[in-house]
Design a protein around this motif. Structure first.
Motif, PDB file in Angstrom:
ATOM      1  N   ARG A 228       0.822  -1.202   0.074  1.00 36.86           N
ATOM      2  CA  ARG A 228       0.063   0.196  -0.130  1.00 36.86           C
ATOM      3  C   ARG A 228       0.985   1.406   0.040  1.00 36.86           C
ATOM      4  NH1 ARG A 228      -4.965  -1.041  -0.448  1.00 36.86           N
ATOM      5  NH2 ARG A 228      -5.401   1.359  -0.338  1.00 36.86           N
ATOM      6  N   SER A 229       2.080   1.107  -0.125  1.00 34.69           N
ATOM      7  CA  SER A 229       3.069   2.343  -0.451  1.00 34.69           C
ATOM      8  C   SER A 229       2.926   2.963  -1.577  1.00 34.69           C
ATOM      9  CB  SER A 229       4.286   1.672  -0.123  1.00 34.69           C
ATOM     10  OG  SER A 229       5.504   2.753  -0.004  1.00 34.69           O
ATOM     11  N   SER A 230       2.793   4.345  -1.661  1.00 35.31           N
ATOM     12  CA  SER A 230       2.723   5.132  -2.667  1.00 35.31           C
ATOM     13  C   SER A 230       3.632   4.884  -3.649  1.00 35.31           C
ATOM     14  CB  SER A 230       2.338   6.494  -2.246  1.00 35.31           C
ATOM     15  OG  SER A 230       2.181   7.468  -3.342  1.00 35.31           O
ATOM     16  N   THR A 231       3.313   4.310  -4.987  1.00 35.87           N
ATOM     17  CA  THR A 231       4.312   3.996  -6.076  1.00 35.87           C
ATOM     18  C   THR A 231       3.949   4.173  -7.629  1.00 35.87           C
ATOM     19  OG1 THR A 231       4.751   1.997  -4.401  1.00 35.87           O
ATOM     20  CG2 THR A 231       5.504   1.847  -6.776  1.00 35.87           C
ATOM     21  N   ILE A 286       4.860   7.553 -19.758  1.00 39.00           N
ATOM     22  CA  ILE A 286       5.153   8.710 -19.236  1.00 39.00           C
ATOM     23  C   ILE A 286       4.257   9.890 -19.565  1.00 39.00           C
ATOM     24  CG2 ILE A 286       7.869   8.498 -19.603  1.00 39.00           C
ATOM     25  CD1 ILE A 286       7.269   9.771 -22.419  1.00 39.00           C
ATOM     26  N   ALA A 287       3.104   9.356 -19.910  1.00 44.00           N
ATOM     27  CA  ALA A 287       1.754  10.232 -20.063  1.00 44.00           C
ATOM     28  C   ALA A 287       1.310  10.649 -18.573  1.00 44.00           C
ATOM     29  CB  ALA A 287       0.684   9.696 -20.689  1.00 44.00           C
ATOM     30  N   PHE A 288       1.796   9.792 -17.610  1.00 45.14           N
ATOM     31  CA  PHE A 288       1.629  10.237 -16.063  1.00 45.14           C
ATOM     32  C   PHE A 288       2.842  10.880 -15.575  1.00 45.14           C
ATOM     33  CE2 PHE A 288       1.353   9.106 -11.509  1.00 45.14           C
ATOM     34  CZ  PHE A 288      -0.208   9.446 -11.399  1.00 45.14           C
ATOM     35  N   GLY A 289       2.465  12.238 -15.245  1.00 42.80           N
ATOM     36  CA  GLY A 289       3.562  12.997 -14.741  1.00 42.80           C
ATOM     37  C   GLY A 289       3.357  14.267 -14.331  1.00 42.80           C
ATOM     38  N   MET A 290       3.119  15.112 -15.382  1.00 42.72           N
ATOM     39  CA  MET A 290       2.818  16.400 -15.334  1.00 42.72           C
ATOM     40  C   MET A 290       1.703  16.779 -14.248  1.00 42.72           C
ATOM     41  SD  MET A 290       4.995  18.100 -16.763  1.00 42.72           S
ATOM     42  CE  MET A 290       6.342  17.707 -18.295  1.00 42.72           C
ATOM     43  N   GLY A 291       1.881  17.545 -13.256  1.00 48.15           N
ATOM     44  CA  GLY A 291       0.808  17.983 -12.248  1.00 48.15           C
ATOM     45  C   GLY A 291       0.826  16.808 -11.333  1.00 48.15           C
ATOM     46  N   VAL A 292       1.661  15.892 -11.066  1.00 43.85           N
ATOM     47  CA  VAL A 292       1.665  14.998 -10.057  1.00 43.85           C
ATOM     48  C   VAL A 292       2.634  15.368  -8.963  1.00 43.85           C
ATOM     49  CG1 VAL A 292       2.112  12.298  -9.389  1.00 43.85           C
ATOM     50  CG2 VAL A 292       1.212  12.979 -11.830  1.00 43.85           C
ATOM     51  N   ASP A 293       1.849  16.348  -8.255  1.00 43.98           N
ATOM     52  CA  ASP A 293       2.715  16.875  -7.179  1.00 43.98           C
ATOM     53  C   ASP A 293       2.344  16.519  -5.938  1.00 43.98           C
ATOM     54  OD1 ASP A 293       4.544  18.656  -5.824  1.00 43.98           O
ATOM     55  OD2 ASP A 293       3.571  20.420  -6.276  1.00 43.98           O
ATOM     56  N   LYS A 294       2.674  15.120  -5.633  1.00 43.54           N
ATOM     57  CA  LYS A 294       2.112  14.332  -4.479  1.00 43.54           C
ATOM     58  C   LYS A 294       3.462  14.301  -3.595  1.00 43.54           C
ATOM     59  CE  LYS A 294       0.400   9.858  -3.416  1.00 43.54           C
ATOM     60  NZ  LYS A 294      -0.748  10.071  -2.110  1.00 43.54           N
ATOM     61  N   ALA A 295       3.374  14.720  -2.328  1.00 43.02           N
ATOM     62  CA  ALA A 295       4.603  14.631  -1.365  1.00 43.02           C
ATOM     63  C   ALA A 295       4.913  13.453  -1.132  1.00 43.02           C
ATOM     64  CB  ALA A 295       4.380  15.705  -0.275  1.00 43.02           C
ATOM     65  N   ASP A 296       4.355  12.338  -0.816  1.00 46.10           N
ATOM     66  CA  ASP A 296       4.743  11.098  -0.056  1.00 46.10           C
ATOM     67  C   ASP A 296       4.728   9.934  -1.222  1.00 46.10           C
ATOM     68  OD1 ASP A 296       1.875  10.836  -0.741  1.00 46.10           O
ATOM     69  OD2 ASP A 296       1.458  10.060   1.187  1.00 46.10           O
ATOM     70  N   ILE A 297       5.343   9.921  -2.314  1.00 44.71           N
ATOM     71  CA  ILE A 297       5.296   9.093  -3.329  1.00 44.71           C
ATOM     72  C   ILE A 297       6.717   8.425  -2.752  1.00 44.71           C
ATOM     73  CG2 ILE A 297       6.169   8.190  -5.704  1.00 44.71           C
ATOM     74  CD1 ILE A 297       4.302  10.782  -6.521  1.00 44.71           C
TER      75      ILE A 297
END
Length: 640
Positions: A228-231, A286-297
């Motif tokens: 369940r770790s953010s990955t 790599i479509a997933f990335g821009m705007g992904v500002d999640k602190a705890d990955i």
């Protein structure tokens, strides 16, 4: 207005981060600057704060609409007068923004670089006093950087034409060569380039050599340690994302696939679920990335080789933004390396294709109207290299962009036709009636016939488009436009096509060599015997990182050697001939060695798409071989 007072009152910060103060002070002293800061370290504030203190408009060039909209939303929350002119807007909204800019009510205007191709926009912005040009993702300007955008090459020229006194270049990923290129193009002295450290002590860089057939099991084992770790798991292909996510979910690891082939609403929902922790693991292209500002990955895993060190750096930069330990793992082998190399070759147009394009240009007369997709198909040049060619021709003073327009418009009624007409009176109602009558309906969609409307109502094209935009903004119709036509002024057509084609082809070959050497550098990095954290920082001109970080796989005594797959034997000449014979042009003209090599290596080109090559038995049959060797094999005469 005082800098620190504005920082506190408007942005709510009591102090600036390292590097920010230096950049901002240079801008406020009237100098240009470049800020080379890692992802998530506050590059945007370097222009947002000075923009409020400089006397005139700050013009920001942003490469992605999503980035633009995120930054605008942030600025509006702070009540900073900012706006954009972008492709999502109708004519009325764009006109309103331009009016506010003219009146000096906007301090920050955001646009894409392509907006400057429009002659009318250039004339408009040329009348507006400008203080600062900001180039976001400025590495796009360099042909030696990743994510090269051809239109960025023209920015120094536009800056000169618009007499913009200062420039700020922003990027997170620039090598020393790219930094030097950026400096030269905008005449920024070395002392005005601010590089903050790339070394992140909380990131543990791991390279795990794994044979291709064992990667899925290795990934499953890694994720099972903390399911369940953010990955984020990065893959190259969309179908890999789907298959891996299914496998992980079946093993009890809550994972979902994310790629550009999914519906936009589903992509938004997946991103939201990941950001809020409802989906702990995303398997993504790599479509997933821009705007992904999640602190705890906590983990970023590269299942496939990234496209470059720059891409790798951007992708691992999303881990551990809260400063806590996070692991970045590459499941490494060389299986995908030839495929990455082969795509580089596919982007180099053949000299004959370049000559065909120059022939079209010379026959065009004083004005050249072109439809990029149609021209791409006619000349067998992929779209990105085609755009690059057009920019090279602009920089050489052969053509000049004027404007672009959509050839086709269609709409469907959301509100009944008669209700819409009843909302207007007199001449406007009569004009709309003629517009509707001149747009024949097939099932639910009405195709706009501009010529028929002009004959009926004397309605010029621009007025028709303005009316449709207005109705669309009101929510009364749904409007779609397609088939973009770009219009260029031909400044010189008497050039020697052979010499010009040779010059342009040489530029592409130079770029090809650069891309291939970047792939070699990436493999060298992953197989380094020196500390990975130090090597990565040094690649981006940061020489302040410790000699040994103590927490990468090299420092742990595990330098990697990426296993290379055993290449299948090359086919017999008879088999090769059989595959190639199945691929015939309509007129019987033999295909070039380059086109046949693309076919056998599984590289799509406009010509191969037209010949439905994907359905032929030889397509991609040699995709695991090196392109150069396949081309050599085809060019060699059969033995005996």
């Amino acid at each position: 207005m005082n800098l620190h007072h504005t920082l506190q009152q408007t942005f709510g910060f009591s102090s600036l981060r390292p590097g920010q103060q230096q950049v901002i002070e240079q801008l406020l002293a009237g100098r240009s600057a470049a800020a080379i800061f890692p992802t998530g370290s506050g590059k945007s504030l370097c222009y947002q704060l000075p923009a409020l203190l400089l006397p005139h408009l700050t013009l920001v060039i942003s490469p992605l609409l999503a980035l633009m909209q995120d930054q605008l939303a942030f600025l509006r929350r702070l009540n900073i007068p900012a706006a954009s002119i972008d492709s999502s807007q109708g004519w009325e909204e764009s006109r309103r923004v331009m009016q506010e800019v003219s009146e000096g009510r906007i301090k920050i205007l955001m646009i894409s670089v392509e907006r400057l191709k429009n002659e009318r926009f250039r004339q408009f912005i040329g009348r507006v006093p400008l203080s600062l040009l900001v180039v976001d993702e400025a590495h796009c300007i360099s042909e030696w950087g990743h994510n090269f955008r051809p239109d960025y090459l023209k920015l120094p020229q536009y800056r000169q034409q618009l007499a913009i006194p200062q420039v700020l270049l922003l990027t997170a990923t620039a090598t020393p060569r790219v930094i030097e290129d950026m400096q030269q193009k905008f005449a920024i002295p070395k002392e005005n380039v601010v590089i903050t450290g790339f070394y992140r002590p909380n990131l543990q860089l791991q390279v795990l050599p794994v044979e291709e057939q064992d990667k899925a099991a290795a990934l499953q084992q890694l994720l099972a340690e903390a399911p369940r770790s953010s990955t984020i798991v990065y893959v190259t292909l969309q179908h890999s994302a789907e298959q891996l996510a299914e496998r992980l979910a079946a093993a009890g690891i809550p994972a979902r696939a994310y790629h550009a082939g999914l519906e936009q609403d589903l992509r938004k929902q997946l991103q939201q679920d990941f950001m809020q922790g409802r989906v702990p693991c995303i398997v993504a292209t790599i479509a997933f990335g821009m705007g992904v500002d999640k602190a705890d990955i906590r983990r970023v895993i590269h299942y496939d080789l990234p496209k470059s060190i720059e891409n790798y750096s951007q992708e691992i930069g999303r881990a551990g933004r809260d400063g806590n330990p996070s692991t970045c793992t590459l499941l490494g082998n060389r299986a995908g390396l030839n495929v990455l190399e082969n795509f580089v070759y596919g982007d180099t147009p053949e000299p004959a294709a370049i000559r065909d394009l120059l022939g079209e240009l010379q026959q065009a007369g004083p004005q050249w109207e072109l439809m990029p997709l149609r021209l791409s198909n006619a000349t067998n040049i992929r779209l990105l290299p085609l755009k690059t060619l057009l920019v090279y021709l602009e920089l050489d003073g052969i053509i000049e962009p004027q404007y672009s327009y959509f050839a086709d418009y269609r709409f469907k009624f959301i509100k009944p036709r008669e209700e819409i007409l009843a909302a207007f009176q007199g001449e406007r109602q009569a004009f709309l009636r003629q517009l509707f009558d001149g747009s024949p309906q097939a099932r639910s969609w009405c195709q706009v016939n501009f010529e028929a409307i002009r004959q009926r109502a004397g309605g010029e094209r621009q007025r028709v488009i303005r009316a449709l935009d207005y109705l669309h903004q009101q929510g009364w119709i749904s409007l779609e436009s397609k088939q973009m036509i770009e219009v260029y002024r031909v400044l010189q057509s008497g050039f020697d096509p052979e010499a010009e084609a040779a010059r342009l082809h040489a530029l592409f070959r130079q770029k090809e060599r650069s891309e291939l050497s970047r792939l070699e550098e990436m493999i060298d990095f992953f197989e380094s015997d020196d500390c990975l954290s130090r090597r990565l920082a040094g690649y981006f001109a940061d020489h302040q990182a410790p000699v040994r970080c103590g927490h990468c796989s090299v420092c742990a005594g595990r330098p990697a050697r990426l296993p290379a797959p055993a290449l299948p034997p090359l086919p017999a000449p008879a088999q090769l001939e059989q595959w190639c014979r199945a691929l015939q042009q309509e007129d019987g003209t033999p295909l070039s060695t380059h086109s046949l090599a693309c076919f056998l290596c599984g590289i799509s080109t406009p010509l191969l798409n037209r010949l439905k090559a994907r359905g032929k038995p030889g397509f991609g049959a040699l995709e695991r071989q090196r392109f150069g060797e396949v081309a050599q094999l085809l060019a060699s005469p059969p033995a005996g």
